[in-house]
Design an enzyme around this catalytic site. Structure first.
Site, PDB file in Angstrom:
ATOM      1  N   GLU A 153       0.824  -1.217   0.000  1.00 54.55           N
ATOM      2  CA  GLU A 153       0.000   0.000   0.000  1.00 54.55           C
ATOM      3  C   GLU A 153       0.855   1.263   0.000  1.00 54.55           C
ATOM      4  O   GLU A 153       0.805   2.099   0.903  1.00 54.55           O
ATOM      5  CB  GLU A 153      -0.935   0.007   1.217  1.00 54.55           C
TER       6      GLU A 153
ATOM      7  N   GLU B  74      -5.414  -7.733  -0.925  1.00 54.32           N
ATOM      8  CA  GLU B  74      -6.109  -7.756   0.367  1.00 54.32           C
ATOM      9  C   GLU B  74      -7.596  -7.504   0.148  1.00 54.32           C
ATOM     10  O   GLU B  74      -7.965  -6.620  -0.625  1.00 54.32           O
ATOM     11  CB  GLU B  74      -5.581  -6.675   1.324  1.00 54.32           C
TER      12      GLU B  74
END
Length: 481
Positions: free
Chosen positions: A184, A376
């Site tokens: 991320e 995710e």
């Protein structure tokens, strides 16, 4: 149509624990304290200053710092791997603890005991035929690098990171299927302590030039990993952002223009650089508007342009609303957003939007035309361990079923999807709220927010459901041939 790989994911800092075992050093996640929720949808935040970091370093009460114990995965490793094999996943995403390999981050030689720990994981996964997706850095940065060098705002971090990255690439050069340099990466903008290791000196906002300088250094480091990896190791190299699937709150032109600008900065910027190989023009206007100045060395543009990602990946949990007006707020993945009246939310305020995942897949593939890994996704909520040690999580089964339907729909529409990784496949400490109560897994870990419990593992109802789904999916795909 190729078969999607179905799997699960964890991160070292949230799963392993054993923060002082095997010569591991302290990292930034080890210093994040548990703070109780103030309501169903919000969590208190605590300013992480050098003073609070020093408090954390000397504190002997491990219960205050949940990442130091994680799910005690370090000591439950083989039990957990056996459960993943029984589950039947095709791919497992996990991260390497930088501070387990280089305890301070700037040592000349790596910590062999840390490397051997991951040797064992990789050996078992390879033998089981489970594909391996390595996150090289998932937020946790050796604390020494932050205290001594200021985190990623210092260009020296590229060299220290590359030493770590080259060490693990050389170690497992023939074993890894997918490599991810940074988790991320856009979190460096909206969560600078987690993403780029910046510590606030006071109550003021982060210096935005420091934030974007830090991100630039991570861009260069990511490109250098790909440059080295394409020459020296097997496997594909990707990039990852946290995705939010923005919707305009109304049809007002002002809302829609704000959506475009917010989406550019929060979601597209980092991936535009890492996939296209250059800074998008909208960022130069943003830098001028906010008086942001970053330094680039002459070679940086060439390195970025020549070493772009093979695949793209993202986390997706919920969608977000953009508006120019005041409106009720709710929580999201490390951010807050406007409440969507058409969606239900979890107890933590995250809005459940399976169609948003399909929309996100289309938008990413249309923009980049690169194969996609959903790195995710999952539902973080409370689970109840019954007296018979069963966990009846029909709500999670419904969540997964609804999202899987949208993934398969997107693939049928032409999106090239490599894999899906269910987040926290084994219950872990939540990165957003630093607690165990917010559970994602199909495997229950008997521990609470304060570290009490047996930490034994129990299969939830969703374990059997996911197991059956994977088996049935591959059976149907084989029959289609």
């Amino acid at each position: 149509m190729k078969q999607i790989l179905w799997g699960g994911a964890t991160s070292a800092s949230q799963y392993e624990g054993a923060f002082q075992v095997g010569n591991k050093g302290l990292d930034t996640q080890d210093c994040r304290p548990y703070l109780p929720r103030t309501s169903d949808a919000t969590v208190k935040t605590r300013l992480l200053s050098f003073a609070t970091i020093n408090e954390a370093k000397v504190c002997q009460d491990i219960g205050q710092y949940p990442f130091r114990r994680g799910s005690k995965g370090y000591s439950h490793l083989h039990e957990d791997l056996e459960l993943l094999k029984e589950l039947g996943i095709d791919i497992y995403r996990f991260s390497i603890s930088w501070a387990r390999i280089f305890p301070h981050g700037d040592e000349k030689e790596p910590n062999e005991e840390g490397l051997k720990y991951y040797d064992e994981i990789i050996k078992v996964l390879k033998k089981a035929g489970i594909k391996i997706f390595i996150t090289m850095n998932h937020y946790a940065i050796p604390l020494h690098l932050v205290e001594t060098y200021g985190g990623w705002k210092n260009r020296k971090m590229i060299d220290y990171y590359m030493k770590f990255a080259i060490t693990i690439m050389n170690r497992w050069k023939d074993d890894i299927d997918y490599w991810l340099p940074f988790n991320e990466i856009n979190a460096g903008y909206f969560s600078p302590y987690n993403g780029v290791g910046l510590i606030k000196e006071d109550e003021k906002s982060y210096n935005q030039s420091d934030v974007f300088q830090s991100l630039h250094h991570q861009f260069v480091a990511s490109a250098k990993v790909i440059q080295y990896g394409h020459k020296k190791v097997k496997g594909q190299f990707g990039c990852m952002i946290a995705s939010f699937c923005y919707y305009a709150y109304t049809s007002r032109p002002e809302d829609n223009l704000k959506l475009i600008k917010d989406e550019n900065i929060n979601q597209w910027f980092c991936m535009d650089v890492l996939v296209r190989g250059y800074y998008p023009t909208y960022m130069f206007a943003f830098f001028r508007e906010h008086d942001i100045h970053i330094y680039m060395e002459d070679e940086d543009k060439k390195i970025l342009l020549e070493n772009t990602s093979d695949f793209i990946s993202f986390s997706y949990y919920s969608s977000s609303i953009i508006t120019t007006e005041e409106a009720p707020q709710t929580a999201g993945n490390l951010v807050v957003t406007t409440r969507n009246p058409y969606l239900q939310s979890t107890k933590w305020g995250w809005q459940i939007d399976p169609i948003g995942l399909c929309t996100t897949l289309h938008k990413f593939y249309d923009r980049y035309q690169k194969p996609i890994i959903i790195a995710e996704n999952g539902m973080g909520t409370e689970d109840v361990l019954e007296l018979d040690f069963k966990i009846h999580d029909q709500y999670r089964i419904q969540y997964l079923q609804d999202h899987f339907e949208q993934i398969i729909k997107a693939q049928k529409d032409g999106v090239d999807i490599i894999a899906y990784c269910m987040w926290g496949i084994i219950d872990i400490v939540s990165a957003g709220s630093c607690e165990m109560d917010k559970r994602y897994g199909v495997i229950y870990v008997d521990g609470n927010n304060h570290g009490d419990g047996t930490y034994q593992r129990y299969k939830k109802d969703s374990f059997s459901w996911y197991q059956q789904f994977i088996n049935q999916y591959h059976k149907e795909k084989e029959e289609e041939r």
